[in-house]
Design a protein around this motif. Structure first.
Motif, PDB file in Angstrom:
ATOM      1  N   THR A  35      79.593  66.826  26.021  1.00  0.00           N
ATOM      2  CA  THR A  35      78.605  67.546  26.830  1.00  0.00           C
ATOM      3  C   THR A  35      79.149  67.846  28.227  1.00  0.00           C
ATOM      4  O   THR A  35      78.686  68.784  28.880  1.00  0.00           O
ATOM      5  CB  THR A  35      77.284  66.766  26.932  1.00  0.00           C
ATOM      6  N   GLN A  36      80.132  67.089  28.672  1.00  0.00           N
ATOM      7  CA  GLN A  36      80.750  67.357  29.974  1.00  0.00           C
ATOM      8  C   GLN A  36      81.349  68.766  30.009  1.00  0.00           C
ATOM      9  O   GLN A  36      81.255  69.468  31.021  1.00  0.00           O
ATOM     10  CB  GLN A  36      81.837  66.322  30.281  1.00  0.00           C
ATOM     11  N   TYR A  37      81.930  69.182  28.904  1.00  0.00           N
ATOM     12  CA  TYR A  37      82.525  70.519  28.851  1.00  0.00           C
ATOM     13  C   TYR A  37      81.442  71.596  29.001  1.00  0.00           C
ATOM     14  O   TYR A  37      81.628  72.577  29.722  1.00  0.00           O
ATOM     15  CB  TYR A  37      83.309  70.711  27.547  1.00  0.00           C
ATOM     16  N   ILE A  38      80.313  71.394  28.336  1.00  0.00           N
ATOM     17  CA  ILE A  38      79.191  72.334  28.446  1.00  0.00           C
ATOM     18  C   ILE A  38      78.711  72.388  29.896  1.00  0.00           C
ATOM     19  O   ILE A  38      78.529  73.470  30.460  1.00  0.00           O
ATOM     20  CB  ILE A  38      78.033  71.933  27.508  1.00  0.00           C
ATOM     21  N   ASP A  39      78.516  71.237  30.501  1.00  0.00           N
ATOM     22  CA  ASP A  39      78.081  71.172  31.897  1.00  0.00           C
ATOM     23  C   ASP A  39      79.069  71.891  32.812  1.00  0.00           C
ATOM     24  O   ASP A  39      78.666  72.588  33.748  1.00  0.00           O
ATOM     25  CB  ASP A  39      77.921  69.718  32.346  1.00  0.00           C
ATOM     26  N   ASN A  40      80.367  71.749  32.536  1.00  0.00           N
ATOM     27  CA  ASN A  40      81.393  72.392  33.367  1.00  0.00           C
ATOM     28  C   ASN A  40      81.374  73.913  33.222  1.00  0.00           C
ATOM     29  O   ASN A  40      81.586  74.632  34.204  1.00  0.00           O
ATOM     30  CB  ASN A  40      82.778  71.837  33.030  1.00  0.00           C
ATOM     31  N   MET A  41      81.113  74.409  32.002  1.00  0.00           N
ATOM     32  CA  MET A  41      81.015  75.871  31.811  1.00  0.00           C
ATOM     33  C   MET A  41      79.836  76.422  32.610  1.00  0.00           C
ATOM     34  O   MET A  41      79.964  77.446  33.307  1.00  0.00           O
ATOM     35  CB  MET A  41      80.840  76.217  30.329  1.00  0.00           C
ATOM     36  N   ILE A  42      78.705  75.760  32.507  1.00  0.00           N
ATOM     37  CA  ILE A  42      77.497  76.209  33.212  1.00  0.00           C
ATOM     38  C   ILE A  42      77.707  76.147  34.726  1.00  0.00           C
ATOM     39  O   ILE A  42      77.382  77.091  35.452  1.00  0.00           O
ATOM     40  CB  ILE A  42      76.283  75.378  32.761  1.00  0.00           C
ATOM     41  N   ALA A  43      78.282  75.058  35.208  1.00  0.00           N
ATOM     42  CA  ALA A  43      78.543  74.901  36.645  1.00  0.00           C
ATOM     43  C   ALA A  43      79.506  75.982  37.149  1.00  0.00           C
ATOM     44  O   ALA A  43      79.328  76.511  38.257  1.00  0.00           O
ATOM     45  CB  ALA A  43      79.106  73.514  36.929  1.00  0.00           C
ATOM     46  N   SER A  44      80.480  76.344  36.335  1.00  0.00           N
ATOM     47  CA  SER A  44      81.449  77.352  36.743  1.00  0.00           C
ATOM     48  C   SER A  44      80.787  78.709  36.964  1.00  0.00           C
ATOM     49  O   SER A  44      81.085  79.401  37.939  1.00  0.00           O
ATOM     50  CB  SER A  44      82.551  77.458  35.682  1.00  0.00           C
ATOM     51  N   VAL A  45      79.866  79.087  36.084  1.00  0.00           N
ATOM     52  CA  VAL A  45      79.150  80.363  36.257  1.00  0.00           C
ATOM     53  C   VAL A  45      78.250  80.284  37.489  1.00  0.00           C
ATOM     54  O   VAL A  45      78.185  81.229  38.281  1.00  0.00           O
ATOM     55  CB  VAL A  45      78.334  80.722  35.002  1.00  0.00           C
TER      56      VAL A  45
END
Length: 143
Positions: A35-45
């Motif tokens: 889930t960290q990867y998902i959070d990082n994608m969202i944070a990047s946008v």
């Protein structure tokens, strides 16, 4: 690169973070990402804007390689109705999880050949899972 389980078609996501989360579920289920990867994608946008929207209705979602990634993987979510991603309408969410800066490039090049072919792109945009699977098999991107 893709299994049929990594391809999802929905009518519409309530918002783009929900679409990213749903698009990522096959990779979560297989253990390819956390889930960290998902959070990082969202944070990047949220931090950088809609730079992941590469073409009309197409977003190549990714985050920093290796962080929250257990193995390379890709998954696809097609929303029949567009979802607003920071001011850009998106129907195709392609999730790419990479271990490092280079090992995924050959796979990415192969999948992007599908999206650069106008007829193939329109087939994906139409949002019929079986047609997408058939297309991906014919172009050598599913197993």
């Amino acid at each position: 690169m893709f299994s049929e389980n990594n391809i999802q078609v929905i009518e519409q996501a309530p918002n783009w973070p929900a679409a990213v989360k749903q698009a990522s579920q096959p990779l979560i289920a297989s253990g390819a990402i956390t889930t960290q990867y998902i959070d990082n994608m969202i944070a990047s946008v949220k931090q950088n804007g809609p730079y992941m929207v590469l073409a009309d209705y197409f977003a190549l979602m990714h985050a920093r390689p290796g962080i929250g990634v257990n193995q390379m993987g890709m998954s696809l979510l097609v929303s029949r109705k567009p979802v607003d991603l920071a001011g850009k309408p998106v129907k195709i969410f392609l999730i790419m999880a990479a271990m490092d800066n280079t090992s995924h490039l050959k796979s990415l090049q192969k999948i992007m050949s599908v999206f650069m072919d106008e007829k193939a792109y329109q087939t994906v945009l139409a949002g019929h899972k079986q047609e997408i699977i058939t297309l991906f098999k014919s172009m050598g991107v599913t197993q």
